[in-house]
Design an enzyme around this catalytic site. Structure first.
Site, short mmCIF file in Angstrom:
data_model
loop_
_atom_site.label_atom_id
_atom_site.label_comp_id
_atom_site.label_asym_id
_atom_site.label_seq_id
_atom_site.Cartn_x
_atom_site.Cartn_y
_atom_site.Cartn_z
N CYS A 75 0.85 -1.19 0.00
CA CYS A 75 0.00 0.00 0.00
C CYS A 75 0.88 1.24 0.00
CB CYS A 75 -0.88 -0.04 1.25
SG CYS A 75 -2.00 1.36 1.41
N HIS A 119 -9.17 -3.54 -2.59
CA HIS A 119 -8.18 -2.86 -1.75
C HIS A 119 -8.51 -1.36 -1.69
CE1 HIS A 119 -3.87 -2.22 -0.34
NE2 HIS A 119 -4.25 -1.00 -0.66
N GLU A 120 -8.78 -0.76 -2.87
CA GLU A 120 -9.05 0.68 -2.91
C GLU A 120 -10.39 1.02 -2.28
OE1 GLU A 120 -6.54 2.48 -3.39
OE2 GLU A 120 -5.37 0.82 -4.21
N HIS A 137 -10.26 1.32 1.41
CA HIS A 137 -9.78 2.61 1.92
C HIS A 137 -10.93 3.59 2.14
CE1 HIS A 137 -5.46 2.33 2.11
NE2 HIS A 137 -5.36 1.91 0.86
#
Length: 183
Positions: free
Chosen positions: A109, A152-153, A156
């Site tokens: 990351c 993953h994004e 966030h």
């Protein structure tokens, strides 16, 4: 131009907040922020530009990582001959497989400056709806590395870091029936 200095690091409170929806059509400021995020990824993958500007290479970036708590992500990578280059407003996973997958090399990351060895279980297939930079409504069906990058994004945007999904006691444990994804 965004640089690695614009990316906040783990421990910053914005990374743990749930990001706000972006009002559509987006403001000029939101549009420019998302364009800059996508440009960062493109520049970070160009060895000459990356070296000149000290850019850490990345395939995805979420607005909270540049201390903007809004639901915007950018991705720029290729997987199995398909190019994924998007700036997305309000991306949402609308469905997913039961089967899981994981990157055999583990995940990294841009907001984490240390290696975190282990496997991150993710859905093997997902369907994402979002609004693109040009205003079109997208409905993407993703699998393999693409599904992992998008998850993953989107994590966030919900204040979730990739290592939150790892087993603390057994970071290299593989979920039953999970698909290994090489990158």
């Amino acid at each position: 131009m965004l640089t690695s200095k614009d990316i906040i690091r783990e421990g910053h409170p914005t990374l743990r907040k749930t990001a706000q929806e972006v009002q559509l059509p987006p403001s000029q400021e939101d549009q420019k922020t998302l364009e800059d995020m996508l440009d960062y990824l493109k520049n970070s993958q160009n060895p000459q530009i990356a070296e000149e500007n000290d850019l850490r290479p990345g395939v995805g970036l979420a607005a909270p990582q540049i201390n903007v708590s809004k639901r915007m992500i950018a991705v720029h990578f290729e997987d199995e001959g398909v190019s994924y280059s998007y700036g997305l407003f309000n991306p949402k996973i609308v469905s997913h497989s039961v089967q899981q997958s994981f990157l055999t090399a583990g995940e990294g990351c841009l907001s984490v400056d240390r290696p975190v060895p282990g496997y991150v279980p993710r859905y093997a297939k997902i369907r994402v709806k979002a609004t693109a930079l040009d205003g079109t409504e997208l409905d993407l069906r993703l699998k393999g590395m693409a599904a992992i990058v998008f998850q993953h994004e989107i994590d966030h945007l919900n204040g979730v870091m990739f290592y939150d999904r790892m087993s603390e006691s057994e970071p290299f444990s593989i979920p039953e029936g999970a698909v290994a994804v090489e990158r």
